[in-house]
Design a protein around this motif. Structure first.
Motif, PDB file in Angstrom:
ATOM      1  N   ARG A   4     -98.930  17.086   6.349  1.00  0.00           N
ATOM      2  CA  ARG A   4     -98.230  18.419   6.606  1.00  0.00           C
ATOM      3  C   ARG A   4     -97.344  18.586   5.506  1.00  0.00           C
ATOM      4  O   ARG A   4     -97.407  19.860   4.963  1.00  0.00           O
ATOM      5  CB  ARG A   4     -97.629  18.563   7.969  1.00  0.00           C
ATOM      6  CG  ARG A   4     -98.272  18.472   9.138  1.00  0.00           C
ATOM      7  CD  ARG A   4     -97.524  18.591  10.465  1.00  0.00           C
ATOM      8  NE  ARG A   4     -96.620  17.689  10.836  1.00  0.00           N
ATOM      9  CZ  ARG A   4     -96.914  16.439  11.602  1.00  0.00           C
ATOM     10  NH1 ARG A   4     -97.880  16.353  11.979  1.00  0.00           N
ATOM     11  NH2 ARG A   4     -95.694  15.799  11.838  1.00  0.00           N
TER      12      ARG A   4
ATOM     13  N   SER B  44    -109.351  19.563   5.294  1.00  0.00           N
ATOM     14  CA  SER B  44    -108.809  18.512   6.215  1.00  0.00           C
ATOM     15  C   SER B  44    -108.953  18.724   7.724  1.00  0.00           C
ATOM     16  O   SER B  44    -108.808  19.942   8.047  1.00  0.00           O
ATOM     17  CB  SER B  44    -107.229  18.298   5.986  1.00  0.00           C
ATOM     18  OG  SER B  44    -106.845  17.277   7.001  1.00  0.00           O
TER      19      SER B  44
ATOM     20  N   ALA C 224     -99.648  19.931   2.661  1.00  0.00           N
ATOM     21  CA  ALA C 224    -100.104  21.224   3.054  1.00  0.00           C
ATOM     22  C   ALA C 224     -99.061  22.218   2.704  1.00  0.00           C
ATOM     23  O   ALA C 224     -99.681  23.502   2.557  1.00  0.00           O
ATOM     24  CB  ALA C 224    -100.865  21.089   4.196  1.00  0.00           C
TER      25      ALA C 224
ATOM     26  N   ASP D 281    -100.272  23.161  13.162  1.00  0.00           N
ATOM     27  CA  ASP D 281    -100.080  22.821  11.799  1.00  0.00           C
ATOM     28  C   ASP D 281    -100.465  24.012  11.078  1.00  0.00           C
ATOM     29  O   ASP D 281     -99.691  24.369  10.354  1.00  0.00           O
ATOM     30  CB  ASP D 281    -100.763  21.675  11.060  1.00  0.00           C
ATOM     31  CG  ASP D 281    -100.466  20.269  11.945  1.00  0.00           C
ATOM     32  OD1 ASP D 281     -99.239  20.377  12.425  1.00  0.00           O
ATOM     33  OD2 ASP D 281    -101.111  19.271  11.770  1.00  0.00           O
TER      34      ASP D 281
ATOM     35  N   LEU E 243    -105.764  18.352  10.438  1.00  0.00           N
ATOM     36  CA  LEU E 243    -104.771  19.262  10.548  1.00  0.00           C
ATOM     37  C   LEU E 243    -105.053  19.985  11.831  1.00  0.00           C
ATOM     38  O   LEU E 243    -106.413  20.434  12.191  1.00  0.00           O
ATOM     39  CB  LEU E 243    -104.695  20.531   9.650  1.00  0.00           C
ATOM     40  CG  LEU E 243    -104.131  20.079   8.163  1.00  0.00           C
ATOM     41  CD1 LEU E 243    -104.423  21.212   7.198  1.00  0.00           C
ATOM     42  CD2 LEU E 243    -102.690  19.781   8.392  1.00  0.00           C
TER      43      LEU E 243
END
Length: 363
Positions: free
Chosen positions: A79, A96, A82, A103, A99
């Protein structure tokens, strides 16, 4: 999103040992589950998190690329990467599978335009995430969502986009290709489209009602026997009925028929009483007729003529009554629409529009 704030580097000075350690920890955290237990991965991820806070961009990029394809990627580490600057976050945002929607929703709300664009390019975006992306109101993101054929779009999101298409013609062109688009939405979209898109909508959604008509033929006499007391049944049967014109109104009309009212309209212009009579004889709302008359392209009036069984000269009567010239490209395009539709298909479009006006009156 807990612990997902972007990195604030403690020390950007190059440190060889630190960078090597970061790479080693990244390699370990990226090992398959057959070689690393979940608990070991969590411990390594916590150590890596602290190291990455003091690592330069290339190190963080390498870690992000490695984690992007890892289903068992530690959530906290994933996270925070990201949410990092776009060049670091991109592979995670686009690729991904680890996630969650939670998220992604947080990143949509707190990230940059580039972050939202990357999420919009993901495969199999859920209805929740696509709704959040559309709600941001950024045209490039919306277009990316609509072009992504793996994205799921909920009906309320489509309704929002159909409404926005009035100001963004690019949305209309993309919406027409979406498999989720429903007839009611498509026929609303029709008014904000150019001729090529209108033709596409008609080709896809202007269907006949043969099965409906055949299956409900015996219900019409039942309604007559009950004096039409059920408004819901009456409303549905108005959509199904083979007839479009109001025959009872024609018997009482001073013009004698729909053709007669249109002849008067052509001769005398758009007097309110004549417009009212045309709407009554055609069994449509006056507001719908006025909208069709206001449309400068002509396809709606061509659909009205075909649905009510009017010959093409009646279109000319409506057109000239509005003060327009028949020697116009719009008339030629409208004629193509008129000739390409069957009466039943034209009635389907007209009745959807009419029901939409009724629904608007109820709100």
């Amino acid at each position: 999103m807990a612990n997902a704030e972007p990195f604030e580097l403690i020390d950007e000075a190059p440190r060889r040992a630190r960078n090597v350690l970061a790479r080693r920890l990244t390699d370990i955290v990226g090992l398959p589950s057959s070689r690393l237990t979940p608990r070991e991965r969590w411990i390594v991820a916590d150590l890596l998190y602290d190291i990455l806070r003091a690592s330069d961009v290339p190190v963080r990029q390498r870690c992000a690329r490695r984690l992007a394809g890892l289903l068992e990627a530690p959530g906290r580490l994933l996270r925070v990467l990201a949410c990092d600057r776009y060049e670091i976050a991109q592979p995670i945002l686009e690729e991904s599978r680890a996630l969650t929607d939670f998220d992604l929703l947080e990143i949509v709300q707190s990230g940059s335009l580039q972050h939202r664009m990357a999420i919009a390019r993901r495969e199999n975006i859920s209805e929740i995430i696509s709704a959040a992306l559309v709600a941001a109101g950024e045209a490039p993101v919306v277009e990316c969502v609509l072009k992504n054929q793996t994205t799921a779009l909920a009906a309320p999101t489509l309704d929002r986009l159909v409404g926005a298409a009035q100001d963004e013609m690019r949305y209309a062109r993309l919406l027409i290709r979406r498999p989720e688009l429903r007839p009611s939405q498509a026929f609303r979209l029709f008014w904000d489209c150019e001729h090529p898109e209108r033709v596409q909508i008609l080709e896809r959604f202007a269907v006949d009602r043969t099965i409906l008509i055949d299956s409900t033929e015996d219900i019409f006499p039942m309604v007559s026997a009950e004096d039409g007391d059920d408004p819901l049944v009456t409303r549905v049967l108005r959509y199904i009925d083979r007839r479009q014109r109001n025959r009872e109104a024609a018997e009482l009309s001073p013009y004698g028929s729909l053709e007669g009212a249109i002849d008067a309209f052509a001769a005398e212009g758009g007097q309110a009483v004549i417009v009212e009579e045309i709407a009554t004889l055609a069994a449509i709302h006056k507001r719908l007729l006025l909208r069709m008359m206001d449309d400068m392209a002509g396809e709606p009036l061509a659909i009205l003529c075909k649905a009510t069984g009017l010959k093409w000269p009646s279109f000319h009567g409506l057109w000239t009554g509005l003060g327009r010239h028949v020697q116009d490209e719009s008339v030629e395009l409208a004629r193509k629409v008129h000739d390409s539709l069957s009466v039943e298909k034209a009635q389907t479009v007209l009745r959807y529009w009419n029901l939409s006006v009724e629904d608007g009156d109820k709100r």
